[in-house]
Design a protein around this motif. Structure first.
Motif, PDB file in Angstrom:
ATOM      1  N   VAL A   9      70.164 -11.899 -47.788  1.00  0.00           N
ATOM      2  CA  VAL A   9      69.032 -11.449 -46.978  1.00  0.00           C
ATOM      3  C   VAL A   9      67.917 -10.917 -47.872  1.00  0.00           C
ATOM      4  O   VAL A   9      66.739 -11.218 -47.675  1.00  0.00           O
ATOM      5  N   GLN A  10      68.284 -10.153 -48.896  1.00  0.00           N
ATOM      6  CA  GLN A  10      67.281  -9.609 -49.812  1.00  0.00           C
ATOM      7  C   GLN A  10      66.560 -10.735 -50.537  1.00  0.00           C
ATOM      8  O   GLN A  10      65.343 -10.699 -50.692  1.00  0.00           O
ATOM      9  N   SER A  11      67.281 -11.761 -50.982  1.00  0.00           N
ATOM     10  CA  SER A  11      66.654 -12.865 -51.709  1.00  0.00           C
ATOM     11  C   SER A  11      65.721 -13.671 -50.818  1.00  0.00           C
ATOM     12  O   SER A  11      64.771 -14.280 -51.305  1.00  0.00           O
ATOM     13  N   MET A  12      65.973 -13.683 -49.509  1.00  0.00           N
ATOM     14  CA  MET A  12      65.104 -14.413 -48.583  1.00  0.00           C
ATOM     15  C   MET A  12      63.727 -13.777 -48.497  1.00  0.00           C
ATOM     16  O   MET A  12      62.729 -14.460 -48.256  1.00  0.00           O
ATOM     17  N   PHE A  13      63.643 -12.483 -48.692  1.00  0.00           N
ATOM     18  CA  PHE A  13      62.381 -11.783 -48.524  1.00  0.00           C
ATOM     19  C   PHE A  13      61.683 -11.452 -49.831  1.00  0.00           C
ATOM     20  O   PHE A  13      60.585 -10.935 -49.827  1.00  0.00           O
ATOM     21  N   GLU A  14      62.292 -11.748 -50.945  1.00  0.00           N
ATOM     22  CA  GLU A  14      61.646 -11.517 -52.228  1.00  0.00           C
ATOM     23  C   GLU A  14      60.695 -12.670 -52.505  1.00  0.00           C
ATOM     24  O   GLU A  14      61.029 -13.832 -52.288  1.00  0.00           O
ATOM     25  N   ALA A  15      59.528 -12.335 -52.972  1.00  0.00           N
ATOM     26  CA  ALA A  15      58.559 -13.378 -53.300  1.00  0.00           C
ATOM     27  C   ALA A  15      59.035 -14.124 -54.542  1.00  0.00           C
ATOM     28  O   ALA A  15      59.558 -13.531 -55.475  1.00  0.00           O
ATOM     29  N   ARG A  16      58.827 -15.430 -54.514  1.00  0.00           N
ATOM     30  CA  ARG A  16      59.201 -16.199 -55.698  1.00  0.00           C
ATOM     31  C   ARG A  16      58.183 -15.960 -56.799  1.00  0.00           C
ATOM     32  O   ARG A  16      57.053 -15.548 -56.551  1.00  0.00           O
ATOM     33  N   LYS A  17      58.595 -16.222 -58.012  1.00  0.00           N
ATOM     34  CA  LYS A  17      57.685 -16.049 -59.140  1.00  0.00           C
ATOM     35  C   LYS A  17      56.724 -17.230 -59.182  1.00  0.00           C
ATOM     36  O   LYS A  17      57.107 -18.357 -58.890  1.00  0.00           O
ATOM     37  N   PRO A  18      55.470 -16.978 -59.552  1.00  0.00           N
ATOM     38  CA  PRO A  18      54.510 -18.082 -59.619  1.00  0.00           C
ATOM     39  C   PRO A  18      54.865 -19.048 -60.748  1.00  0.00           C
ATOM     40  O   PRO A  18      55.460 -18.658 -61.749  1.00  0.00           O
ATOM     41  N   VAL A  19      54.493 -20.291 -60.562  1.00  0.00           N
ATOM     42  CA  VAL A  19      54.707 -21.321 -61.570  1.00  0.00           C
ATOM     43  C   VAL A  19      53.897 -20.965 -62.811  1.00  0.00           C
ATOM     44  O   VAL A  19      52.759 -20.512 -62.711  1.00  0.00           O
ATOM     45  N   GLU A  20      54.490 -21.160 -63.974  1.00  0.00           N
ATOM     46  CA  GLU A  20      53.782 -20.883 -65.227  1.00  0.00           C
ATOM     47  C   GLU A  20      52.841 -22.033 -65.556  1.00  0.00           C
ATOM     48  O   GLU A  20      53.135 -23.191 -65.289  1.00  0.00           O
ATOM     49  N   THR A  21      51.706 -21.683 -66.147  1.00  0.00           N
ATOM     50  CA  THR A  21      50.754 -22.692 -66.613  1.00  0.00           C
ATOM     51  C   THR A  21      50.609 -22.509 -68.117  1.00  0.00           C
ATOM     52  O   THR A  21      51.597 -22.444 -68.824  1.00  0.00           O
ATOM     53  N   ILE A  22      49.403 -22.380 -68.593  1.00  0.00           N
ATOM     54  CA  ILE A  22      49.136 -22.117 -70.007  1.00  0.00           C
ATOM     55  C   ILE A  22      49.232 -20.615 -70.211  1.00  0.00           C
ATOM     56  O   ILE A  22      48.722 -19.842 -69.405  1.00  0.00           O
ATOM     57  N   LYS A  23      49.881 -20.187 -71.281  1.00  0.00           N
ATOM     58  CA  LYS A  23      50.181 -18.762 -71.465  1.00  0.00           C
ATOM     59  C   LYS A  23      48.948 -17.877 -71.349  1.00  0.00           C
ATOM     60  O   LYS A  23      48.972 -16.879 -70.654  1.00  0.00           O
TER      61      LYS A  23
END
Length: 110
Positions: A9-23
């Motif tokens: 349940v906790q993982s369902m509501f945690e925002a995912r990390k944004p995709v990485e681009t150029i550092k």
């Protein structure tokens, strides 16, 4: 509630990390992360920066593949309907510029 269920349940509501681009784009855009309530909006903000620094001659959103986007819909949504405020972005950018200017002046004096 079992520990496994609670973790799920906790993982369902945690925002995912944004995709990485150029550092350096990721590092720069991170200063503005809190202005974007949705991960997708923040990712589009980062992809817009990637597009601006790309070597593409005509920087139009139809060239989204070169920016790292799979389709143009996310970028179009970011530009037209995303829940971020341009005034907050401008204010954050100006604040960051003043902090950076102050840090540079301290470095030159020190």
């Amino acid at each position: 509630m079992s520990e496994v269920t609670q973790s799920f349940v906790q993982s369902m509501f945690e925002a995912r990390k944004p995709v990485e681009t150029i550092k350096f784009v990721d590092d720069y855009c991170e200063w503005y992360r809190k202005l974007f309530p949705e991960v997708r909006s923040f990712e589009a903000f980062k992809y817009l920066h990637v597009g601006m620094i790309s070597d593409i001659k005509r920087k139009i959103y139809q060239q989204y593949h070169a920016w790292g986007l799979s389709d143009e819909q996310g970028l179009l949504h970011f530009l037209t309907e995303s829940p971020w405020e341009v005034e907050q972005l401008r204010e954050a950018r100006l604040n960051q510029l003043s902090v950076t200017s102050y840090q540079l002046s301290q470095f030159e004096l020190g």
